[in-house]
Structures are given as structure tokens and as C-alpha cells.
Motif scaffolding. Structure first.
Motif, short mmCIF file in Angstrom:
data_model
loop_
_atom_site.label_atom_id
_atom_site.label_comp_id
_atom_site.label_asym_id
_atom_site.label_seq_id
_atom_site.Cartn_x
_atom_site.Cartn_y
_atom_site.Cartn_z
N ALA A 109 0.86 -1.23 -0.01
CA ALA A 109 -0.05 0.02 0.10
C ALA A 109 0.84 1.07 0.10
N GLY A 110 2.07 1.23 0.72
CA GLY A 110 2.93 2.34 0.72
C GLY A 110 3.55 2.51 -0.63
N ILE A 111 3.88 1.70 -1.31
CA ILE A 111 4.46 1.70 -2.64
C ILE A 111 3.43 2.24 -3.52
N PHE A 112 2.09 1.69 -3.40
CA PHE A 112 1.13 2.26 -4.09
C PHE A 112 0.75 3.60 -4.21
N LEU A 113 0.72 4.01 -2.79
CA LEU A 113 0.44 5.77 -2.55
C LEU A 113 1.60 6.49 -3.12
N PHE A 114 2.89 5.91 -2.97
CA PHE A 114 4.12 6.97 -3.62
C PHE A 114 3.70 6.71 -5.14
N ALA A 115 3.44 5.80 -5.82
CA ALA A 115 3.45 5.62 -7.23
C ALA A 115 2.26 6.73 -7.50
N VAL A 116 1.11 6.32 -7.20
CA VAL A 116 -0.01 7.55 -7.16
C VAL A 116 0.40 8.81 -7.12
N GLY A 117 1.06 9.11 -5.95
CA GLY A 117 1.45 10.59 -5.88
C GLY A 117 2.34 11.07 -7.01
N ALA A 118 3.42 10.11 -7.05
CA ALA A 118 4.25 10.76 -8.22
C ALA A 118 3.66 11.06 -9.53
N VAL A 134 6.15 7.06 4.35
CA VAL A 134 5.66 6.71 5.76
C VAL A 134 5.42 5.42 6.01
N GLY A 135 4.42 4.82 4.93
CA GLY A 135 3.84 3.44 4.82
C GLY A 135 4.87 2.46 4.38
N VAL A 154 -1.39 17.66 -3.71
CA VAL A 154 -2.09 16.21 -3.28
C VAL A 154 -1.06 15.34 -3.67
N GLY A 155 -0.51 15.29 -4.82
CA GLY A 155 0.48 14.37 -5.08
C GLY A 155 1.79 14.32 -4.13
N TYR A 156 2.21 15.35 -3.68
CA TYR A 156 3.27 15.38 -2.85
C TYR A 156 2.91 14.69 -1.49
N ILE A 157 1.85 15.01 -1.12
CA ILE A 157 1.16 14.62 0.15
C ILE A 157 0.98 13.05 0.15
N LEU A 158 0.61 12.58 -0.73
CA LEU A 158 0.34 11.08 -1.24
C LEU A 158 1.74 10.25 -1.41
#
Length: 83
Positions: free
Chosen positions: A5-14, A42-43, A32-36
Motif C-alpha cells: 500500500a505504501g508503494i502504491f500511494l507513492f506511485a499514485v502521488g508521483a 511513511v507506509g 495532493v501528489g506530494y502529500i500522497l
């Protein structure tokens, strides 16, 4: 949060921070991308910490006969060790 989930959030944010060129009046997609991305980092860190502190459980069972009453006695001890 798991490691995936952390990798997914990072990818969507990027993707939102660097690849999307859509302008929306009520939200800044780049922020919003930087926050994700921060939430994804963190995840990922939490996922690595949780994987690293797995515990092992050892159960020891001893059985015998009580000399006074003649009953069978069974004793189980469980200990948890950290790797």
C-alpha cells in the motif's frame, strides 16, 4: 498499512505530482501528489519495521504423573522471542 500500500500511494502521488497537467480550481493536484508521496514513504517505512520485528513462538510441553494423586499432569509453556 502494508508495504504494498505504501508503494502504491507513492506511485499514485508521483503520477499526480509530475505527470498530470490538469488544472482544477478547487484543489491543487501537485500538492495532493506530494502529500500522497509522503504518506507512501511513511507506509513503506512502517511496513519494513513491521516485517523486521516478527516474533517466533516456542511451545514446550512436559507431561508426567503426580506421585500423590496418580493423575497425569501436562504442563505447556509458551515463550515468544524476537528475531
Amino acid at each position: 498499512m502494508s508495504l504494498g500500500a505504501g508503494i502504491f500511494l507513492f506511485a499514485v502521488g508521483a503520477i499526480l505530482a509530475f505527470a498530470v497537467n490538469i488544472s482544477v480550481d478547487w484543489v491543487n493536484l501537485q500538492v495532493v501528489g506530494y502529500i500522497l508521496m509522503v504518506a507512501g514513504i511513511v507506509g513503506i517505512i512502517l511496513g519494513i519495521v513491521l516485517i523486521a520485528r516478527k516474533r517466533t513462538a516456542v511451545s514446550t510441553t512436559a507431561s508426567g504423573v503426580d506421585p500423590v494423586s496418580g493423575d497425569r499432569v501436562r504442563r505447556t509453556v509458551r515463550t515468544e522471542d524476537q528475531i
